[in-house]
Motif scaffolding. Structure first.
Motif, mmCIF file in Angstrom:
data_model
loop_
_atom_site.group_PDB
_atom_site.id
_atom_site.type_symbol
_atom_site.label_atom_id
_atom_site.label_comp_id
_atom_site.label_asym_id
_atom_site.label_seq_id
_atom_site.Cartn_x
_atom_site.Cartn_y
_atom_site.Cartn_z
ATOM 1 N N LEU A 169 12.461 12.272 -7.287
ATOM 2 C CA LEU A 169 11.223 12.498 -6.932
ATOM 3 C C LEU A 169 10.232 12.031 -6.729
ATOM 4 C CD1 LEU A 169 11.781 15.719 -4.466
ATOM 5 C CD2 LEU A 169 12.125 13.110 -3.992
ATOM 6 N N PHE A 170 9.676 12.207 -8.129
ATOM 7 C CA PHE A 170 8.402 12.230 -8.780
ATOM 8 C C PHE A 170 8.209 10.707 -9.014
ATOM 9 C CE2 PHE A 170 6.124 15.850 -9.235
ATOM 10 C CZ PHE A 170 5.061 15.603 -9.815
ATOM 11 N N GLU A 171 9.810 10.078 -10.018
ATOM 12 C CA GLU A 171 10.171 8.700 -10.475
ATOM 13 C C GLU A 171 10.606 7.729 -8.947
ATOM 14 O OE1 GLU A 171 13.444 6.158 -12.862
ATOM 15 O OE2 GLU A 171 13.748 8.234 -13.106
ATOM 16 N N VAL A 175 5.431 8.067 -9.536
ATOM 17 C CA VAL A 175 4.605 9.429 -9.969
ATOM 18 C C VAL A 175 4.609 9.806 -11.386
ATOM 19 C CG1 VAL A 175 3.141 11.688 -9.433
ATOM 20 C CG2 VAL A 175 4.142 10.350 -7.508
ATOM 21 N N GLU A 176 3.681 9.628 -12.079
ATOM 22 C CA GLU A 176 3.880 10.119 -13.343
ATOM 23 C C GLU A 176 3.718 11.934 -13.395
ATOM 24 O OE1 GLU A 176 4.458 8.265 -15.787
ATOM 25 O OE2 GLU A 176 5.025 7.033 -14.542
ATOM 26 N N GLU A 177 3.908 12.832 -14.555
ATOM 27 C CA GLU A 177 3.138 13.779 -14.926
ATOM 28 C C GLU A 177 1.917 14.134 -15.073
ATOM 29 O OE1 GLU A 177 3.763 17.520 -18.589
ATOM 30 O OE2 GLU A 177 5.633 16.354 -17.923
ATOM 31 N N THR A 185 -4.028 15.952 -7.625
ATOM 32 C CA THR A 185 -4.377 15.920 -6.233
ATOM 33 C C THR A 185 -3.932 14.279 -6.321
ATOM 34 O OG1 THR A 185 -6.929 16.764 -6.669
ATOM 35 C CG2 THR A 185 -6.463 15.679 -5.291
ATOM 36 N N ALA A 186 -4.135 13.284 -7.221
ATOM 37 C CA ALA A 186 -3.562 12.121 -6.554
ATOM 38 C C ALA A 186 -2.195 11.852 -6.142
ATOM 39 C CB ALA A 186 -3.860 11.079 -7.928
ATOM 40 N N ALA A 187 -1.539 12.966 -6.834
ATOM 41 C CA ALA A 187 -0.015 12.971 -7.077
ATOM 42 C C ALA A 187 0.479 13.418 -5.436
ATOM 43 C CB ALA A 187 0.695 13.405 -8.260
ATOM 44 N N MET A 188 -0.414 14.211 -5.044
ATOM 45 C CA MET A 188 0.497 15.429 -3.676
ATOM 46 C C MET A 188 -0.654 14.033 -3.032
ATOM 47 S SD MET A 188 -0.651 19.333 -4.393
ATOM 48 C CE MET A 188 -2.396 18.866 -4.757
#
Length: 430
Positions: A169-171, A175-177, A185-188
């Motif tokens: 889902l990140f990919e 979104v990077e780890e 926070t930016a990922a969320m």
């Protein structure tokens, strides 16, 4: 459900049996009479601990002819709520897994409901196998405060919290780890913008309060933890760390990082939300690791909470022997087996954090990462225990008050005031 295991052992595990029986120091089952070891624990069968304890039962029955293990499956919540009543009755089991900390094992030890294991820990060498940081939760003083005094429980694994994340889902969302809290926070934000709730949560059990505690730990130090957990100073729920935690968590709910629909959810639902790919992030403990290895059908990884030297964790839940247990020697023998290298290695290769394994025997790559991160935390004195430990009954207060924070029926200042009142009252009754 009561599951009686009555196996006829036809294999000749003579050498292992002889060694284990020798180390057991002569239990009283040698009379030839059939005996039963009544055992309670609440680990999922496919968790690292569940796998290891099942094999420990096999070992125990193989090395104790004529003795049967009756394993009664209980939930964490069942034992949490009923242990004081059960242990003060004739229905007490011989051996039970129980939550560690002042509010639980410490509280029961103070009430005289648990057997003093100090002599057994010395005689069998458990005090040498279990490291100082892990055995903090084994020992309790006369007031039921952990860290010193007598042994009332034996942990045979360690645990800590981490961020589990769905790499796929990140990919998919670019979104990077995350390596900092700002990046998390930016990922969320990215997930919310895509219509995905980023954080798995359970308001009706421990997960929600652990998010809040971790946010507080991000602005805390060891002295803060010692004041809160060990009463070495005053705990102020309106200090900078707690205010930041409550306000940030409430903000996360408002921003959709945490679903308000999770208010009544149990931990199992949060775990399923992650396993089934509905939420990309779950902040929780190493007790999920083995289950995720088996059930999550996607590429996933873990990282320590970014921007914090401290996280929730400790020695694992304790084996405790009720004071009224009828077969204490058998209980001691079972604990001994769970600390054997064979069982410890099995635990380590199934997603657990063993306390007495052979490091060279841990071959699973994910399990190696799990243990390496634990060692990182241990070296920096990063285990900060759990938020409900300081006072009996505080767990239920944290659940109910944090639910109010999720629904918005309590604002951060009111929430923290309620925690302060319950904490002060609970600590004063010690």
């Amino acid at each position: 459900m009561l599951t009686a295991r009555r196996r006829v052992v036809a294999t000749a595990a003579a050498l292992v049996g002889a060694l284990l029986l020798a180390s057991c120091g002569g239990s009283d089952e040698g009379s030839g009479e059939a005996k039963t070891l009544r055992l309670w624990h609440y680990e999922a069968p496919n968790s690292a601990m569940g796998v290891a304890w099942t094999e420990a039962i096999n070992e125990f029955e193989a090395t104790h002819p004529g003795v049967t293990v009756e394993f009664e499956e209980k939930s964490f919540e069942q034992i949490q709520k009923t242990a004081p009543m059960v242990l003060n009755s004739s229905d007490a089991p011989d051996l039970m897994e129980y939550n560690k900390g002042n509010a639980t094992a410490g509280h029961l030890s103070k009430q005289g409901l648990l057997t003093d294991l100090t002599a057994e820990a010395t005689r069998r060498g458990w005090d040498k196998k279990i490291g100082e940081g892990v055995r903090t939760t084994s020992m309790y003083d006369a007031q039921g405060v952990m860290g010193s005094g007598k042994w009332y429980g034996v942990p045979n694994y360690a645990e800590y919290t981490m961020v589990f994340y769905n790499r796929e889902l990140f990919e998919e969302h670019g979104v990077e780890e995350p390596t900092t809290l700002d990046e998390l926070t930016a990922a969320m934000d990215t997930f919310v913008d895509a219509g995905v709730t980023p954080l798995a949560n359970a308001g009706a059990e421990y997960l929600a309060q652990q998010y809040v505690y971790q946010l507080a730990l991000s602005g805390a130090d060891r002295a803060w933890v010692d004041a809160y957990q060990l009463y070495k100073g005053k705990t102020d729920f309106h200090d900078e760390a707690w205010v930041h935690a409550a306000e940030t968590f409430a903000d996360w709910v408002d921003k959709g990082y945490v679903s308000k629909d999770s208010t009544g959810a149990k931990a199992e639902q949060a775990g399923l939300d992650f396993i089934q790919g509905r939420t990309p992030i779950l902040f929780s403990g190493s007790w999920w690791y083995g289950r995720f290895q088996e059930e999550a059908k996607f590429d996933w990884g873990t990282f320590l909470w970014p921007g914090s030297d401290l996280t929730l964790g400790s020695g694992g839940n304790l084996w405790v022997v009720p004071e009224k247990a009828p077969n204490k020697e058998l209980a001691y023998d079972f604990i001994e087996i769970t600390l054997s290298e064979k069982i410890q290695n099995l635990l380590g290769n199934n997603g657990g954090v063993p306390v007495a394994a052979d490091p060279a025997a841990i071959t699973d790559p994910q399990s190696k990462k799990l243990i390496e991160d634990f060692n990182t935390l241990s070296k920096r004195d990063g285990l900060a225990f759990y938020p409900d430990w300081p006072a009996a009954g505080f767990y239920d207060v944290l659940v109910s008050e944090t639910q109010k924070l999720i629904t918005g029926s309590a604002k951060p200042h009111t929430y923290l005031g309620a925690l302060q009142e319950a904490y002060d009252k609970g600590v004063s009754r010690r």
